[in-house]
Enzyme design. Structure first.
Site, PDB file in Angstrom:
ATOM      1  N   THR A  12       1.789   6.768   0.202  1.00  0.00           N
ATOM      2  CA  THR A  12       1.565   5.973  -0.102  1.00  0.00           C
ATOM      3  C   THR A  12       0.735   5.363  -1.462  1.00  0.00           C
ATOM      4  O   THR A  12       1.433   6.808  -1.549  1.00  0.00           O
ATOM      5  CB  THR A  12      -0.503   6.472   0.532  1.00  0.00           C
ATOM      6  N   ARG A  33      -6.244  10.318 -10.126  1.00  0.00           N
ATOM      7  CA  ARG A  33      -6.608  10.124  -8.432  1.00  0.00           C
ATOM      8  C   ARG A  33      -5.912  11.083  -7.529  1.00  0.00           C
ATOM      9  O   ARG A  33      -5.050   9.940  -7.798  1.00  0.00           O
ATOM     10  CB  ARG A  33      -7.482   8.887  -8.166  1.00  0.00           C
ATOM     11  N   THR A  61      -1.837   2.927   3.568  1.00  0.00           N
ATOM     12  CA  THR A  61      -1.329   3.592   4.011  1.00  0.00           C
ATOM     13  C   THR A  61      -0.250   4.629   5.668  1.00  0.00           C
ATOM     14  O   THR A  61      -0.986   3.965   6.330  1.00  0.00           O
ATOM     15  CB  THR A  61      -1.966   5.333   4.401  1.00  0.00           C
ATOM     16  N   THR A  85      -5.599   7.637   7.575  1.00  0.00           N
ATOM     17  CA  THR A  85      -5.499   6.336   6.785  1.00  0.00           C
ATOM     18  C   THR A  85      -6.906   5.595   6.059  1.00  0.00           C
ATOM     19  O   THR A  85      -7.789   6.125   6.823  1.00  0.00           O
ATOM     20  CB  THR A  85      -4.433   5.158   7.161  1.00  0.00           C
ATOM     21  N   GLY A  86      -6.743   5.383   5.467  1.00  0.00           N
ATOM     22  CA  GLY A  86      -8.519   5.119   4.291  1.00  0.00           C
ATOM     23  C   GLY A  86      -8.188   5.154   3.990  1.00  0.00           C
ATOM     24  O   GLY A  86      -8.343   6.413   2.631  1.00  0.00           O
ATOM     25  N   SER A 102       0.845  -1.173   0.122  1.00  0.00           N
ATOM     26  CA  SER A 102       0.302   0.025   0.300  1.00  0.00           C
ATOM     27  C   SER A 102       0.746   0.931   0.179  1.00  0.00           C
ATOM     28  O   SER A 102       0.896   2.379  -0.394  1.00  0.00           O
ATOM     29  CB  SER A 102      -0.731   0.013   1.298  1.00  0.00           C
TER      30      SER A 102
HETATM   31  N1  ASP Z   1      -5.586   7.369   2.686  1.00  0.00           N
HETATM   32  C1  ASP Z   1      -5.327   6.728   1.886  1.00  0.00           C
HETATM   33  C2  ASP Z   1      -5.942   6.766   0.147  1.00  0.00           C
HETATM   34  O1  ASP Z   1      -7.272   7.603   0.528  1.00  0.00           O
HETATM   35  C3  ASP Z   1      -5.092   5.527   0.953  1.00  0.00           C
HETATM   36  C4  ASP Z   1      -4.877   4.652   2.707  1.00  0.00           C
HETATM   37  O2  ASP Z   1      -4.691   4.675   3.912  1.00  0.00           O
HETATM   38  O3  ASP Z   1      -3.762   3.402   2.279  1.00  0.00           O
HETATM   39  O4  ASP Z   1      -4.984   6.621  -0.456  1.00  0.00           O
END
Ligand code: ASP
Length: 334
Positions: free
Chosen positions: A213, A223, A195, A246-247, A86
């Site tokens: 990330t 994106r 992330t 994260t998320g 990730s």
């Molecule tokens: N927050 C990150 C994103 O939306 C994804 C992740 O937490 O891995 O790009």
């Protein structure tokens, strides 16, 4: 305000604020002193791969280094690890099979920051982000401009798609093609959004944060998520503390997640309460149905921490002189 006794003053940040709050509320007895008093320096990071990343950051902090150097050194460990799918090298690619990386680093002493988004073919976007902060008058470079800047700064270009990540992407592509008439989007791999966000406070009391990330797996090309955006994926202010998320980045961006966490701490909420407030704002906006997992971590300048998430499964690591334990985030249900 009622003056605090010497015993209350030596309790340490979290205990001290709790005692003061209890006094304001007219409580008869001050709350129990927390078992673990916070210590500095300290470094906090997301997910299980935050453990080894914290150790690299800790080596910098324990040698008297700055929080900024620590968070850069720390998250580079996840960026270089192909097993962390990730972040950085080995990160899962976008819909077209291309690894596009986002990163941001922020210095809490002057609130300056540097960031890159949609960066291809460079393994350490966090170090490119730091160069953006230190060598340009800009804050965020994207896409091919970011890549060309990195190359001009001497960063090597390399293929970031490992055979394992390529195979996972090919399997997803095949599943998509097999769906006639465009079915539901393919299932996300379990490590689609892990992330690394990291916050450190050094021995001088300065705060810094870093976030890096490969973004959501199978994202549309171009994106950009929360991670490279100041106030969203991370925020650091040496007068208060720092936060990272994260998320699902879209959910974090809509509520300015990490900024909310730091501002709530500035207003006197504990790091835990501040992280829960940011989660609650997402739950309110989505009527309890967020697009997926989101988690926040927070480290106040006195070493007190917090962590909250929308779903089970989020873990984080805190490294201090006492160790580097992994802990689960508190799930907020609304
Ligand atoms: N927050 C990150 C994103 O939306 C994804 C992740 O937490 O891995 O790009």
């Amino acid at each position: 305000m009622v003056p605090l006794s010497r015993r209350e003053l030596i309790v340490g940040g979290g205990g001290l604020l709790a005692v003061a709050a209890a006094r304001r509320a007219g409580a008869q007895e001050p709350p129990a002193v927390p078992a673990e008093a916070p210590t500095l320096p300290a470094v906090l990071s997301t997910w299980s791969h935050g453990g080894p990343a914290n150790e690299a950051a800790w080596a910098v902090l324990a040698a008297g280094g700055s929080a900024l150097d620590a968070v850069e050194a720390g998250v580079r460990v996840s960026e270089a690890d192909p097993k962390v799918r990730s972040v950085g090298y080995g990160g899962l690619p976008n819909e077209e099979g291309v690894v596009q990386l986002d990163a941001c680093i922020m210095r809490g002493s002057d609130r300056n920051a540097g960031a890159v988004a949609g960066l291809e073919r460079v393994k350490h976007p966090i170090s490119v982000a730091r160069r953006v902060m230190e060598k340009t008058r800009h804050l965020l470079l994207v896409g091919d401009g970011a890549r060309r800047f990195a190359v001009a700064q001497g960063f090597p270009e390399e293929d970031l798609l490992t055979p394992e990540s390529k195979a996972t992407w090919e399997k997803w592509k095949a599943e998509q093609a097999a769906k006639s008439g465009g079915g539901a989007p393919g299932k996300e791999p379990p490590d689609a959004h892990d992330t690394i966000g990291m916050v450190a406070v050094d021995a001088r009391g300065d705060v810094a944060a870093a976030c890096t990330t490969s973004g959501l797996a199978w994202k549309l090309p171009g994106r950009v998520g929360d991670s490279p955006l100041v106030g969203h994926g991370l925020y650091a202010d040496s007068r208060v503390g720092g936060a990272a998320s994260t998320g699902v980045g879209e959910e974090v961006i809509r509520v300015c997640g990490s900024f909310v966490v730091v501002e709530e701490m500035r207003r006197g909420r504990t790091p835990q309460e501040a992280c829960e407030e940011a989660c609650r704002r997402i739950l309110e906006r989505t009527a309890g149905k967020p697009a997926g997992q989101v988690a926040f971590i927070a480290l106040r300048k006195d070493g007190v921490t917090g962590a909250a998430c929308l779903r089970e499964g989020f873990v984080y690591h805190l490294r201090t002189a006492a160790g580097n334990p992994q802990r689960p985030g508190t799930v907020v249900r609304g």
